[in-house]
Design a protein around this motif. Structure first.
Motif, PDB file in Angstrom:
ATOM      1  N   ARG A 105       0.837  -1.214   0.000  1.00  0.00           N
ATOM      2  CA  ARG A 105       0.000   0.000   0.000  1.00  0.00           C
ATOM      3  C   ARG A 105       0.869   1.260   0.000  1.00  0.00           C
ATOM      4  NH1 ARG A 105      -3.333  -2.860   3.600  1.00  0.00           N
ATOM      5  NH2 ARG A 105      -2.233  -1.942   5.358  1.00  0.00           N
ATOM      6  N   LYS A 106       1.899   1.255   0.851  1.00  0.00           N
ATOM      7  CA  LYS A 106       2.770   2.424   0.972  1.00  0.00           C
ATOM      8  C   LYS A 106       3.503   2.698  -0.347  1.00  0.00           C
ATOM      9  CE  LYS A 106       5.425   2.328   4.541  1.00  0.00           C
ATOM     10  NZ  LYS A 106       6.519   2.257   5.517  1.00  0.00           N
ATOM     11  N   VAL A 107       4.034   1.657  -0.954  1.00  0.00           N
ATOM     12  CA  VAL A 107       4.752   1.816  -2.217  1.00  0.00           C
ATOM     13  C   VAL A 107       3.823   2.351  -3.294  1.00  0.00           C
ATOM     14  CG1 VAL A 107       5.900   0.553  -4.086  1.00  0.00           C
ATOM     15  CG2 VAL A 107       6.562   0.141  -1.702  1.00  0.00           C
ATOM     16  N   LYS A 108       2.638   1.774  -3.398  1.00  0.00           N
ATOM     17  CA  LYS A 108       1.669   2.218  -4.413  1.00  0.00           C
ATOM     18  C   LYS A 108       1.288   3.675  -4.199  1.00  0.00           C
ATOM     19  CE  LYS A 108      -2.747   1.020  -6.497  1.00  0.00           C
ATOM     20  NZ  LYS A 108      -3.891   0.105  -6.493  1.00  0.00           N
ATOM     21  N   LEU A 109       1.032   4.051  -2.957  1.00  0.00           N
ATOM     22  CA  LEU A 109       0.656   5.427  -2.636  1.00  0.00           C
ATOM     23  C   LEU A 109       1.769   6.413  -2.996  1.00  0.00           C
ATOM     24  CD1 LEU A 109      -1.236   7.512  -1.243  1.00  0.00           C
ATOM     25  CD2 LEU A 109      -0.019   6.983   0.875  1.00  0.00           C
ATOM     26  N   HIS A 110       2.976   6.144  -2.541  1.00  0.00           N
ATOM     27  CA  HIS A 110       4.070   7.078  -2.773  1.00  0.00           C
ATOM     28  C   HIS A 110       4.457   7.160  -4.248  1.00  0.00           C
ATOM     29  CE1 HIS A 110       5.361   8.355   1.304  1.00  0.00           C
ATOM     30  NE2 HIS A 110       4.615   7.318   1.639  1.00  0.00           N
ATOM     31  N   ALA A 111       4.522   6.019  -4.915  1.00  0.00           N
ATOM     32  CA  ALA A 111       4.920   6.017  -6.324  1.00  0.00           C
ATOM     33  C   ALA A 111       3.912   6.762  -7.194  1.00  0.00           C
ATOM     34  CB  ALA A 111       5.090   4.584  -6.819  1.00  0.00           C
ATOM     35  N   SER A 112       2.666   6.838  -6.760  1.00  0.00           N
ATOM     36  CA  SER A 112       1.646   7.525  -7.552  1.00  0.00           C
ATOM     37  C   SER A 112       1.651   9.038  -7.329  1.00  0.00           C
ATOM     38  CB  SER A 112       0.259   6.967  -7.233  1.00  0.00           C
ATOM     39  OG  SER A 112      -0.121   7.298  -5.910  1.00  0.00           O
ATOM     40  N   ARG A 113       2.341   9.488  -6.297  1.00  0.00           N
ATOM     41  CA  ARG A 113       2.387  10.927  -6.012  1.00  0.00           C
ATOM     42  C   ARG A 113       3.371  11.635  -6.936  1.00  0.00           C
ATOM     43  NH1 ARG A 113       2.984  10.630   0.546  1.00  0.00           N
ATOM     44  NH2 ARG A 113       0.804  10.192   0.994  1.00  0.00           N
ATOM     45  N   PRO A 114       3.032  12.834  -7.366  1.00  0.00           N
ATOM     46  CA  PRO A 114       3.993  13.593  -8.181  1.00  0.00           C
ATOM     47  C   PRO A 114       5.163  14.057  -7.317  1.00  0.00           C
ATOM     48  CG  PRO A 114       2.077  14.943  -7.684  1.00  0.00           C
ATOM     49  CD  PRO A 114       1.789  13.569  -7.152  1.00  0.00           C
ATOM     50  N   ILE A 115       6.307  14.246  -7.957  1.00  0.00           N
ATOM     51  CA  ILE A 115       7.453  14.778  -7.219  1.00  0.00           C
ATOM     52  C   ILE A 115       7.490  16.292  -7.391  1.00  0.00           C
ATOM     53  CG2 ILE A 115       8.818  12.666  -7.312  1.00  0.00           C
ATOM     54  CD1 ILE A 115      10.424  13.970  -9.612  1.00  0.00           C
ATOM     55  N   ASP A 116       8.098  16.960  -6.439  1.00  0.00           N
ATOM     56  CA  ASP A 116       8.227  18.418  -6.458  1.00  0.00           C
ATOM     57  C   ASP A 116       9.653  18.762  -6.863  1.00  0.00           C
ATOM     58  OD1 ASP A 116       8.453  21.140  -5.943  1.00  0.00           O
ATOM     59  OD2 ASP A 116       7.415  21.032  -4.002  1.00  0.00           O
ATOM     60  N   MET A 117       9.868  18.974  -8.167  1.00  0.00           N
ATOM     61  CA  MET A 117      11.209  19.269  -8.669  1.00  0.00           C
ATOM     62  C   MET A 117      11.745  20.579  -8.108  1.00  0.00           C
ATOM     63  SD  MET A 117      12.514  16.838 -10.385  1.00  0.00           S
ATOM     64  CE  MET A 117      13.836  17.644 -11.261  1.00  0.00           C
ATOM     65  N   GLN A 118      10.872  21.551  -7.847  1.00  0.00           N
ATOM     66  CA  GLN A 118      11.342  22.812  -7.262  1.00  0.00           C
ATOM     67  C   GLN A 118      11.923  22.565  -5.871  1.00  0.00           C
ATOM     68  OE1 GLN A 118      11.723  25.734  -8.817  1.00  0.00           O
ATOM     69  NE2 GLN A 118      11.061  24.570 -10.608  1.00  0.00           N
ATOM     70  N   LEU A 119      11.280  21.711  -5.093  1.00  0.00           N
ATOM     71  CA  LEU A 119      11.802  21.366  -3.778  1.00  0.00           C
ATOM     72  C   LEU A 119      13.140  20.648  -3.917  1.00  0.00           C
ATOM     73  CD1 LEU A 119      11.649  21.127  -0.713  1.00  0.00           C
ATOM     74  CD2 LEU A 119      10.231  19.085  -1.027  1.00  0.00           C
ATOM     75  N   GLY A 120      13.239  19.734  -4.872  1.00  0.00           N
ATOM     76  CA  GLY A 120      14.499  19.036  -5.117  1.00  0.00           C
ATOM     77  C   GLY A 120      15.623  20.008  -5.433  1.00  0.00           C
ATOM     78  N   LYS A 121      15.333  21.003  -6.255  1.00  0.00           N
ATOM     79  CA  LYS A 121      16.338  22.016  -6.598  1.00  0.00           C
ATOM     80  C   LYS A 121      16.720  22.859  -5.387  1.00  0.00           C
ATOM     81  CE  LYS A 121      14.949  22.304 -11.417  1.00  0.00           C
ATOM     82  NZ  LYS A 121      14.309  23.088 -12.462  1.00  0.00           N
ATOM     83  N   LYS A 122      15.727  23.220  -4.573  1.00  0.00           N
ATOM     84  CA  LYS A 122      16.010  24.009  -3.370  1.00  0.00           C
ATOM     85  C   LYS A 122      16.863  23.223  -2.381  1.00  0.00           C
ATOM     86  CE  LYS A 122      11.863  26.847  -3.650  1.00  0.00           C
ATOM     87  NZ  LYS A 122      10.544  27.136  -3.078  1.00  0.00           N
ATOM     88  N   LEU A 123      16.546  21.948  -2.214  1.00  0.00           N
ATOM     89  CA  LEU A 123      17.324  21.115  -1.301  1.00  0.00           C
ATOM     90  C   LEU A 123      18.755  20.932  -1.801  1.00  0.00           C
ATOM     91  CD1 LEU A 123      14.635  18.427  -0.439  1.00  0.00           C
ATOM     92  CD2 LEU A 123      15.593  20.120   1.131  1.00  0.00           C
ATOM     93  N   LEU A 124      18.901  20.751  -3.105  1.00  0.00           N
ATOM     94  CA  LEU A 124      20.235  20.611  -3.679  1.00  0.00           C
ATOM     95  C   LEU A 124      21.036  21.891  -3.484  1.00  0.00           C
ATOM     96  CD1 LEU A 124      22.206  18.848  -5.283  1.00  0.00           C
ATOM     97  CD2 LEU A 124      21.213  19.817  -7.364  1.00  0.00           C
TER      98      LEU A 124
END
Length: 133
Positions: A105-124
């Motif tokens: 259930r957890k894998v299905k839920l998370h994999a279906s969520r969109p990623i936030d590329m702006q957050l990824g860039k900010k964290l990097l």
């Protein structure tokens, strides 16, 4: 600014991660965006140590590097799963006495969520700034 996510917690986790840049097959900001989507923890066991990305469907079996086919996994779980499909690996875990329904259930839920590329860039960027000091 970070969609309700505690930035200081992420920075603490990032500071302890050695695999933020990973190998060359995925941009660092996409890797961080996937880690953030998955709560910076292995979706299989919950560990926050030695995080990697796991292909739900291995590249050798036709899987892609799309975020919906990638989940955060600790090195131990990722190595254990190897090239097995999720279904095959869940059967293996079940045979070991592990309740796999919540993992699935957890894998299905998370994999279906969109990623936030702006957050990824900010964290990097924040990690780069932190390294300079």
């Amino acid at each position: 600014m970070f969609s309700g996510i505690d930035f200081l917690v992420y920075m603490r986790i990032l500071r302890n991660m050695s695999n933020v840049h990973g190998s060359k097959w995925l941009r660092p900001e996409k890797r961080l965006a996937i880690y953030a989507r998955d709560g910076f923890a292995c979706l299989y066991c919950g560990s926050e140590e030695r995080l990697t990305l796991d292909h739900l469907l291995a590249r050798e079996l036709g899987g892609t590097n799309d975020a919906s086919n990638l989940v955060t996994a600790c090195l131990t779980c990722n190595s254990s799963k190897q090239h097995a499909t999720m279904e095959q690996w869940l059967v293996t875990l079940s045979e070991r006495g592990i309740d796999t329904k919540s993992i699935a259930r957890k894998v299905k839920l998370h994999a279906s969520r969109p990623i936030d590329m702006q957050l990824g860039k900010k964290l990097l960027q924040a990690r780069k700034v932190k390294r300079k000091h």
